[in-house]
Write an enzyme that holds these catalytic residues in place. Structure first.
Site, PDB file in Angstrom:
ATOM      1  N   SER A 175       0.831  -1.199   0.000  1.00  0.00           N
ATOM      2  CA  SER A 175       0.000   0.000   0.000  1.00  0.00           C
ATOM      3  C   SER A 175       0.875   1.262   0.000  1.00  0.00           C
ATOM      4  O   SER A 175       1.673   1.449  -0.909  1.00  0.00           O
ATOM      5  CB  SER A 175      -0.967  -0.032   1.193  1.00  0.00           C
ATOM      6  N   ASP A 199       0.143  -4.174  -4.064  1.00  0.00           N
ATOM      7  CA  ASP A 199      -0.991  -3.275  -4.300  1.00  0.00           C
ATOM      8  C   ASP A 199      -0.690  -1.855  -3.814  1.00  0.00           C
ATOM      9  O   ASP A 199      -1.297  -1.365  -2.843  1.00  0.00           O
ATOM     10  CB  ASP A 199      -2.262  -3.790  -3.629  1.00  0.00           C
ATOM     11  N   SER A 215       8.189   3.357  -8.981  1.00  0.00           N
ATOM     12  CA  SER A 215       8.309   3.330 -10.440  1.00  0.00           C
ATOM     13  C   SER A 215       9.403   2.339 -10.828  1.00  0.00           C
ATOM     14  O   SER A 215      10.202   1.911  -9.997  1.00  0.00           O
ATOM     15  CB  SER A 215       8.644   4.721 -10.999  1.00  0.00           C
ATOM     16  N   ASP A 218      13.225   2.708  -9.828  1.00  0.00           N
ATOM     17  CA  ASP A 218      13.667   2.727  -8.434  1.00  0.00           C
ATOM     18  C   ASP A 218      14.516   1.531  -8.033  1.00  0.00           C
ATOM     19  O   ASP A 218      15.075   1.512  -6.931  1.00  0.00           O
ATOM     20  CB  ASP A 218      12.445   2.815  -7.510  1.00  0.00           C
ATOM     21  N   HIS A 287      -7.402  -5.601  -1.182  1.00  0.00           N
ATOM     22  CA  HIS A 287      -6.143  -4.859  -1.076  1.00  0.00           C
ATOM     23  C   HIS A 287      -5.064  -5.742  -0.455  1.00  0.00           C
ATOM     24  O   HIS A 287      -3.958  -5.866  -0.992  1.00  0.00           O
ATOM     25  CB  HIS A 287      -6.398  -3.621  -0.211  1.00  0.00           C
TER      26      HIS A 287
END
Length: 342
Positions: A175, A199, A215, A218, A287
């Site tokens: 998250s 997620d 992204s 990274d 999630h």
């Protein structure tokens, strides 16, 4: 009114409050959030200043995966020895997300245990940023930049202190924690080997720039599981757009089997008062499924989950997958590229 009907009525009232609270999260993104974010670093010295680190880094053990028994503190080499960090093996750094309770969720020790079962000699470090994660969502979302700086400083210090190969460092974020991992990877002076995004959060991040989100830039390899992308962009709990080298959308990524309201309500109602403690599952079921799918991929080595490449979401919905399978594909997906989910 029967006892079961009373249970359902009570649950629906609480459910309304929960969804009312959560559904206000995207709207709150327009609210002014007072979080002091340091300026973008312009010199190399910032990463060696550990005085402003707020996050804590606990080296958990396979024997006690559910408790923080020993903390490694950046700038204090003696804590590495005290916590019995193994410099000769893989290191996993687990980063939690937003929390309503201010406590670690039950998936944390489960993931710690699974990582140790897969890599018994590994180091599994859990990042504690609970004080910042237990805020109104937009505030916690804004704090991801500060927590990302904390993680970047810690990882860089640990690597230099022990001369760890960067190939042995793997960040796993759930998250908001996925974006923390991405920000950390963007700030280190050497690319981290791997970041796994479970997620990644959607609200306030769907249209944000790469420096503010996870992204593909990274880490050397960024893999992402999307399990809760239902809703319009920036309103779905999980981010919708692909952000990694590989983005996997189990069951289409919108929501997961068994997480529908009717089934969840029934399960909670049958548990009576105890079931009210699990009301948050109505919101986070799909999630959090990203974590449990990843755990399954760690433990179920004999029958790995398979991902099938698809050109578009619409093509997936129609069962139209692309290219030719390198392994046997299920009958419903005869034209696809299969890949183990590891």
């Amino acid at each position: 009114m029967g006892e079961e009907n009373i249970r359902f009525l009570t649950i629906w009232i609480i459910l309304g409050n929960i969804f009312g609270t959560f559904s206000s999260v995207p709207e709150a993104t327009t609210t002014t959030v007072f979080v002091t974010t340091p300026p973008v670093p312009t010199t190399a010295e910032w990463i060696t200043d550990f005085s402003d680190i707020v996050s804590k880094f606990s080296l958990r053990t396979a024997e006690i995966p559910d408790d923080d028994m020993c903390y490694i503190v950046a700038g204090r080499p003696e804590t590495i020895k005290e916590c019995e960090f193994n410099a000769e093996t893989q290191s996993f750094i687990v980063i939690h997300g937003w929390t309503v309770t201010g406590m670690f969720e039950s998936w944390v020790p489960k993931l710690v245990s699974a990582l140790y079962e897969r890599e018994p000699t590994a180091n599994v470090i859990v990042v504690d940023w609970l004080t910042r994660a237990n805020q109104h969502y937009p505030t916690s979302a804004a704090y991801t930049k500060l927590v990302g700086r904390d993680v970047a400083k810690f990882v860089t210090w640990l690597q230099k202190e022990l001369q760890l190969p960067w190939e042995r460092i793997h960040l796993l974020g759930y998250s908001l924690g996925a974006h923390v991992a991405g920000i950390a990877g963007d700030l280190t002076d050497h690319k981290i080997s791997r970041i796994t995004g479970l997620d990644p959060a959607g609200p306030t991040f769907e249209h944000a720039d790469d420096q503010s989100t996870l992204s593909r830039n990274d880490a050397q390899f960024v893999d992402v599981l999307h399990t809760n992308t239902r809703g319009s962009p920036d309103r779905s709990i999980g981010i919708q757009r692909p952000v990694g080298h590989i983005d996997i959308y189990p069951n289409g990524g919108t929501f997961q089997p068994g997480c529908d309201i009717q089934n969840t309500l029934l399960g909670i109602a049958l548990e009576g008062i105890k079931g009210l403690q699990n009301m948050d599952q109505l919101v986070k079921c799909s999630h959090e499924r990203s974590i449990h799918l990843f755990i399954d991929s760690l433990l179920n080595t004999q029958q790995q989950s398979m991902a099938y490449r698809c050109g578009t979401k619409e093509a997936f919905n129609k069962g139209l997958l692309v290219t030719t399978s390198t392994r046997s594909a299920p009958p419903a997906a005869p034209r696809c590229t299969s890949r183990p989910v590891k």
